[in-house]
Design an enzyme around this catalytic site. Structure first.
Site, PDB file in Angstrom:
ATOM      1  N   TYR A 100       0.751  -1.473   0.041  1.00  0.00           N
ATOM      2  CA  TYR A 100      -0.164  -0.134  -0.099  1.00  0.00           C
ATOM      3  C   TYR A 100       0.526   1.178  -0.254  1.00  0.00           C
ATOM      4  O   TYR A 100       1.183   2.570  -0.443  1.00  0.00           O
ATOM      5  CB  TYR A 100      -1.467  -0.283   1.096  1.00  0.00           C
TER       6      TYR A 100
HETATM    7  N1  LIG Z   1      -8.799   5.989   6.321  1.00  0.00           N
HETATM    8  C1  LIG Z   1      -7.285   6.553   6.780  1.00  0.00           C
HETATM    9  O1  LIG Z   1      -6.336   5.615   8.448  1.00  0.00           O
HETATM   10  C2  LIG Z   1      -6.435   6.253   6.028  1.00  0.00           C
HETATM   11  C3  LIG Z   1      -4.950   7.081   6.376  1.00  0.00           C
HETATM   12  C4  LIG Z   1      -4.329   7.720   5.145  1.00  0.00           C
HETATM   13  C5  LIG Z   1      -4.847   7.834   3.729  1.00  0.00           C
HETATM   14  N2  LIG Z   1      -6.339   7.264   3.529  1.00  0.00           N
HETATM   15  C6  LIG Z   1      -6.487   7.705   2.190  1.00  0.00           C
HETATM   16  O2  LIG Z   1      -7.561   8.294   2.396  1.00  0.00           O
HETATM   17  C7  LIG Z   1      -8.152   7.721   1.628  1.00  0.00           C
HETATM   18  C8  LIG Z   1      -9.900   7.495   1.741  1.00  0.00           C
HETATM   19  O3  LIG Z   1      -9.251   6.218   2.620  1.00  0.00           O
HETATM   20  P1  LIG Z   1     -10.960   6.009   3.503  1.00  0.00           P
HETATM   21  O4  LIG Z   1     -10.563   5.243   5.099  1.00  0.00           O
HETATM   22  O5  LIG Z   1     -11.636   6.505   3.084  1.00  0.00           O
HETATM   23  O6  LIG Z   1     -11.234   4.576   2.302  1.00  0.00           O
HETATM   24  P2  LIG Z   1     -12.286   3.791   2.293  1.00  0.00           P
HETATM   25  O7  LIG Z   1     -13.504   3.750   2.717  1.00  0.00           O
HETATM   26  O8  LIG Z   1     -11.925   2.207   1.444  1.00  0.00           O
HETATM   27  O9  LIG Z   1     -12.765   4.497   0.973  1.00  0.00           O
HETATM   28  C9  LIG Z   1     -12.130   4.191  -0.941  1.00  0.00           C
HETATM   29  C10 LIG Z   1     -12.998   4.604  -2.103  1.00  0.00           C
HETATM   30  O10 LIG Z   1     -12.761   4.323  -3.212  1.00  0.00           O
HETATM   31  C11 LIG Z   1     -13.574   3.306  -3.639  1.00  0.00           C
HETATM   32  N3  LIG Z   1     -12.956   2.646  -4.672  1.00  0.00           N
HETATM   33  C12 LIG Z   1     -12.188   1.102  -4.048  1.00  0.00           C
HETATM   34  N4  LIG Z   1     -12.348   1.076  -4.841  1.00  0.00           N
HETATM   35  C13 LIG Z   1     -12.394   1.050  -5.918  1.00  0.00           C
HETATM   36  C14 LIG Z   1     -12.346   0.296  -7.477  1.00  0.00           C
HETATM   37  N5  LIG Z   1     -11.985  -0.503  -7.311  1.00  0.00           N
HETATM   38  N6  LIG Z   1     -13.593   1.689  -8.391  1.00  0.00           N
HETATM   39  C15 LIG Z   1     -13.449   2.975  -7.983  1.00  0.00           C
HETATM   40  N7  LIG Z   1     -13.603   3.296  -6.656  1.00  0.00           N
HETATM   41  C16 LIG Z   1     -13.157   2.535  -5.546  1.00  0.00           C
HETATM   42  C17 LIG Z   1     -14.640   3.276  -2.553  1.00  0.00           C
HETATM   43  O11 LIG Z   1     -16.360   3.135  -3.461  1.00  0.00           O
HETATM   44  P3  LIG Z   1     -16.781   2.064  -3.895  1.00  0.00           P
HETATM   45  O12 LIG Z   1     -16.594   0.303  -2.955  1.00  0.00           O
HETATM   46  O13 LIG Z   1     -18.286   2.409  -3.925  1.00  0.00           O
HETATM   47  O14 LIG Z   1     -16.072   1.737  -4.696  1.00  0.00           O
HETATM   48  C18 LIG Z   1     -14.524   4.195  -1.947  1.00  0.00           C
HETATM   49  O15 LIG Z   1     -15.948   5.296  -2.049  1.00  0.00           O
HETATM   50  C19 LIG Z   1      -7.617   6.234   0.661  1.00  0.00           C
HETATM   51  O16 LIG Z   1      -6.820   7.355  -0.457  1.00  0.00           O
HETATM   52  C20 LIG Z   1      -6.722   6.054   1.851  1.00  0.00           C
HETATM   53  O17 LIG Z   1      -5.292   5.575   1.226  1.00  0.00           O
HETATM   54  C21 LIG Z   1      -6.672   6.828   4.374  1.00  0.00           C
END
Ligand SMILES: NC(=O)c1ccc[n+]([C@@H]2O[C@H](COP(=O)([O-])OP(=O)(O)OC[C@H]3O[C@@H](n4cnc5c(N)ncnc54)[C@H](OP(=O)(O)O)[C@@H]3O)[C@@H](O)[C@H]2O)c1
Length: 237
Positions: A142
């Site tokens: 990742y």
């Molecule tokens: N959560 C944390 O602690 C954290 C920390 C640092 C950075 N981040 C970054 O923040 C961002 C959002 O994280 P999050 O926690 O909100 O993650 P999340 O809830 O898993 O959201 C991921 C989003 O991406 C979409 N997605 C996943 N696979 C996809 C695909 N193949 N095609 C199109 N859309 C897709 C999902 O929608 P669908 O399922 O509807 O496709 C969802 O809306 C990411 O870039 C992550 O790396 C998160």
């Protein structure tokens, strides 16, 4: 932060941090294209939903085309959609993570770039991770996929800065309401194992991420280009 008249695409905005970013951009006055595989109700004002898997070229083309057809322009692209692997990495995991976190962001940005250049003040904002700056066990795939995104942030900033486009990244630490890290948060004693290393004394929130994205999208960030912003409460300071 006034984004009235601006048009944004937010990938992965069906849930989690992306949904909060999309809502915050509309609250600042922007129109937003929301993307993801799940279908969402689309209750935000000035918004359109384009569903589908972002690793699919046709879906990426449709996201850009629908945005231009619906709103007539594109000013802001937020590359937020991503996936994290769990456990030992198979070659299949590798391909799945790289296909979304790196390849899809690369080609969506390339597809959007002509419209971002036409905008005159185009913005690309990559949602990366603090893991590209400070590693942790289990994050090799990742974090390295996101490091590629950080590298693109700098490369595109150099390549398109003279065309009026600014490209920056926000790199959050653990986000308390981010669905992706829910399993990790559940496995940790946050108060004992995590908070002592964060000078701000708390985890990040989706609202913190959205606030930085909105700032980067606005006129106040015009002279920021190619910057990777650690959003970690000082943990890497
Ligand atoms: N959560 C944390 O602690 C954290 C920390 C640092 C950075 N981040 C970054 O923040 C961002 C959002 O994280 P999050 O926690 O909100 O993650 P999340 O809830 O898993 O959201 C991921 C989003 O991406 C979409 N997605 C996943 N696979 C996809 C695909 N193949 N095609 C199109 N859309 C897709 C999902 O929608 P669908 O399922 O509807 O496709 C969802 O809306 C990411 O870039 C992550 O790396 C998160």
């Amino acid at each position: 932060m006034d984004l009235t008249g601006k048009v944004a695409i937010v990938t992965g905005a069906t849930d989690g941090i992306g949904a909060v970013i999309a809502r915050t951009l509309t609250e600042a006055g922007a129109a937003v294209t929301i993307t993801g595989r799940r279908t969402v109700a689309g209750d935000l004002p000035r918004s359109v939903f384009v569903g589908g898997d972002l690793t699919d070229r046709d879906v990426r083309q449709r996201i850009v085309a629908t945005t231009l057809d619906t709103f007539g322009r594109l000013d802001i692209l937020v590359n937020n959609a991503a996936v994290h692997n769990r456990g030992p990495v198979t070659e299949q995991d590798f391909d799945r993570v790289v296909a979304l976190n790196y390849r899809a962001a690369f080609f969506l940005t390339e597809a959007a770039m002509p419209a971002l250049i036409t905008s005159g003040s185009g913005r690309v904002i990559n949602v990366s991770t603090i893991g590209t700056i400070k590693s942790y066990a289990g994050g090799a795939l990742y974090n390295s996929s996101k490091a590629a995104l950080d590298s693109l942030t700098r490369s595109w900033a150099s390549e398109h800065g003279h065309q009026g486009v600014r490209v920056n990244a926000v790199n959050p630490g653990l986000v308390q309401d981010g669905p992706m890290s829910a399993p990790k948060r559940a496995a940790l004693d946050i108060a004992r194992q995590v908070l002592p290393s964060i000078p701000a004394g708390r985890l990040a929130t989706a609202a913190d991420v959205a606030a930085v994205v909105t700032f980067l999208a606005g006129p106040g960030a015009d002279y920021l280009n190619g910057v990777i912003i650690p959003l970690d409460g000082g943990a890497t300071a």
